[in-house]
Design a protein around this motif. Structure first.
Motif, PDB file in Angstrom:
ATOM      1  N   LYS A 259       6.448   7.758 -11.942  1.00  0.00           N
ATOM      2  CA  LYS A 259       5.996   9.358 -12.041  1.00  0.00           C
ATOM      3  C   LYS A 259       6.061   9.962 -11.072  1.00  0.00           C
ATOM      4  CE  LYS A 259       2.488   6.994 -15.258  1.00  0.00           C
ATOM      5  NZ  LYS A 259       1.279   6.988 -15.681  1.00  0.00           N
ATOM      6  N   PRO A 260       5.982  11.218 -10.948  1.00  0.00           N
ATOM      7  CA  PRO A 260       5.766  12.157  -9.687  1.00  0.00           C
ATOM      8  C   PRO A 260       4.576  11.752  -8.776  1.00  0.00           C
ATOM      9  CG  PRO A 260       6.441  13.571 -11.571  1.00  0.00           C
ATOM     10  CD  PRO A 260       5.955  12.083 -11.830  1.00  0.00           C
ATOM     11  N   GLU A 261       3.626  11.263  -9.549  1.00  0.00           N
ATOM     12  CA  GLU A 261       2.448  10.907  -8.621  1.00  0.00           C
ATOM     13  C   GLU A 261       2.410   9.570  -7.746  1.00  0.00           C
ATOM     14  OE1 GLU A 261       2.510  11.802 -11.860  1.00  0.00           O
ATOM     15  OE2 GLU A 261       0.960  10.663 -12.942  1.00  0.00           O
ATOM     16  N   ASP A 262       3.513   8.828  -8.094  1.00  0.00           N
ATOM     17  CA  ASP A 262       3.821   7.639  -7.341  1.00  0.00           C
ATOM     18  C   ASP A 262       4.709   8.070  -5.909  1.00  0.00           C
ATOM     19  OD1 ASP A 262       4.729   6.200 -10.240  1.00  0.00           O
ATOM     20  OD2 ASP A 262       3.019   5.782  -9.254  1.00  0.00           O
TER      21      ASP A 262
ATOM     22  N   THR B 290       8.389   2.945   3.853  1.00  0.00           N
ATOM     23  CA  THR B 290       9.655   3.185   3.105  1.00  0.00           C
ATOM     24  C   THR B 290       9.369   4.397   2.236  1.00  0.00           C
ATOM     25  OG1 THR B 290      11.766   2.716   1.980  1.00  0.00           O
ATOM     26  CG2 THR B 290       9.719   1.470   1.373  1.00  0.00           C
ATOM     27  N   GLN B 291      10.152   5.577   2.104  1.00  0.00           N
ATOM     28  CA  GLN B 291       9.753   6.684   1.571  1.00  0.00           C
ATOM     29  C   GLN B 291      10.038   6.700   0.002  1.00  0.00           C
ATOM     30  OE1 GLN B 291       7.993   9.766   2.278  1.00  0.00           O
ATOM     31  NE2 GLN B 291       8.125  10.131   0.257  1.00  0.00           N
ATOM     32  N   VAL B 292       9.298   6.948  -0.982  1.00  0.00           N
ATOM     33  CA  VAL B 292       9.584   6.844  -2.362  1.00  0.00           C
ATOM     34  C   VAL B 292       9.468   8.242  -2.791  1.00  0.00           C
ATOM     35  CG1 VAL B 292       9.154   5.913  -4.542  1.00  0.00           C
ATOM     36  CG2 VAL B 292       9.244   4.649  -2.807  1.00  0.00           C
ATOM     37  N   THR B 293      10.143   8.901  -3.477  1.00  0.00           N
ATOM     38  CA  THR B 293       9.968  10.259  -3.848  1.00  0.00           C
ATOM     39  C   THR B 293      10.566  10.309  -5.518  1.00  0.00           C
ATOM     40  OG1 THR B 293      10.410  11.162  -1.754  1.00  0.00           O
ATOM     41  CG2 THR B 293      10.717  12.619  -3.620  1.00  0.00           C
ATOM     42  N   VAL B 294       9.704  10.871  -6.369  1.00  0.00           N
ATOM     43  CA  VAL B 294       9.926  10.791  -7.652  1.00  0.00           C
ATOM     44  C   VAL B 294       9.910  12.124  -8.084  1.00  0.00           C
ATOM     45  CG1 VAL B 294       9.222  10.064  -9.860  1.00  0.00           C
ATOM     46  CG2 VAL B 294       8.892   8.504  -7.974  1.00  0.00           C
ATOM     47  N   SER B 295      11.145  12.667  -8.550  1.00  0.00           N
ATOM     48  CA  SER B 295      10.999  14.089  -8.961  1.00  0.00           C
ATOM     49  C   SER B 295      10.751  14.263 -10.547  1.00  0.00           C
ATOM     50  CB  SER B 295      12.478  14.451  -8.690  1.00  0.00           C
ATOM     51  OG  SER B 295      13.537  13.919  -9.303  1.00  0.00           O
TER      52      SER B 295
ATOM     53  N   PHE C  64       0.909  -1.122  -0.008  1.00  0.00           N
ATOM     54  CA  PHE C  64       0.071  -0.055   0.004  1.00  0.00           C
ATOM     55  C   PHE C  64       0.777   1.286   0.007  1.00  0.00           C
ATOM     56  CE2 PHE C  64      -4.328  -1.570   0.885  1.00  0.00           C
ATOM     57  CZ  PHE C  64      -4.018  -2.930   1.210  1.00  0.00           C
ATOM     58  N   ARG C  65       0.317   2.379  -0.303  1.00  0.00           N
ATOM     59  CA  ARG C  65       0.916   3.529  -0.208  1.00  0.00           C
ATOM     60  C   ARG C  65       0.375   4.861   0.190  1.00  0.00           C
ATOM     61  NH1 ARG C  65       1.878   4.560  -6.657  1.00  0.00           N
ATOM     62  NH2 ARG C  65      -0.064   5.375  -7.220  1.00  0.00           N
TER      63      ARG C  65
END
Length: 123
Positions: A87-90, A117-122, A37-38
């Motif tokens: 994608k940034p929305e992920d 766990t943090q995922v950041t998409v720029s 989940f996110r």
């Protein structure tokens, strides 16, 4: 009782890939269905992917189909989330969860959760 620890998150550019891992304690890991989940800031936690205890059945949210893959290795007590074409929305905190019943999109059916766990998409 199952303890779950996620890893593999980080900062990635749009279009990139990451593989998340979720390591489970306990000798009964293979009897649990697992899910990912996110939760993005200000939003509810949402279903991403699920896999049956044997790995023979999987489900993915429409938003990630064709980009994400869920798999598991019962010998290693680990479930994976391979994420491609990010994608940034992920961008979100990603959580793995274990269910005593079935692989499902329903958050309420999961009995154990990791810390995320943090995922950041720029962009």
């Amino acid at each position: 009782q199952v303890q779950l620890v996620e890893s593999g998150g980080g900062l990635v550019q749009a279009g990139g890939s990451l593989r998340l891992s979720c390591a489970a304690s306990g000798r009964t890991f293979s009897s649990y269905a697992m899910g990912w989940f996110r939760q993005a800031p200000g939003k509810e936690r949402e279903f991403v992917a699920a896999i049956s205890w044997s790995g023979g059945g999987t489900a993915l949210a429409d938003s990630v189909k064709g980009r994400f893959t869920i798999s598991r290795d019962n010998a290693k007590n680990t479930v994976y989330l391979q994420m491609m074409s990010l994608k940034p929305e992920d961008t979100a905190v990603y959580y793995c969860a274990a269910s005593n019943t079935v692989a499902t999109i329903l958050r309420s059916k999961y009995d154990y959760w990791g810390q995320g766990t943090q995922v950041t998409v720029s962009s």
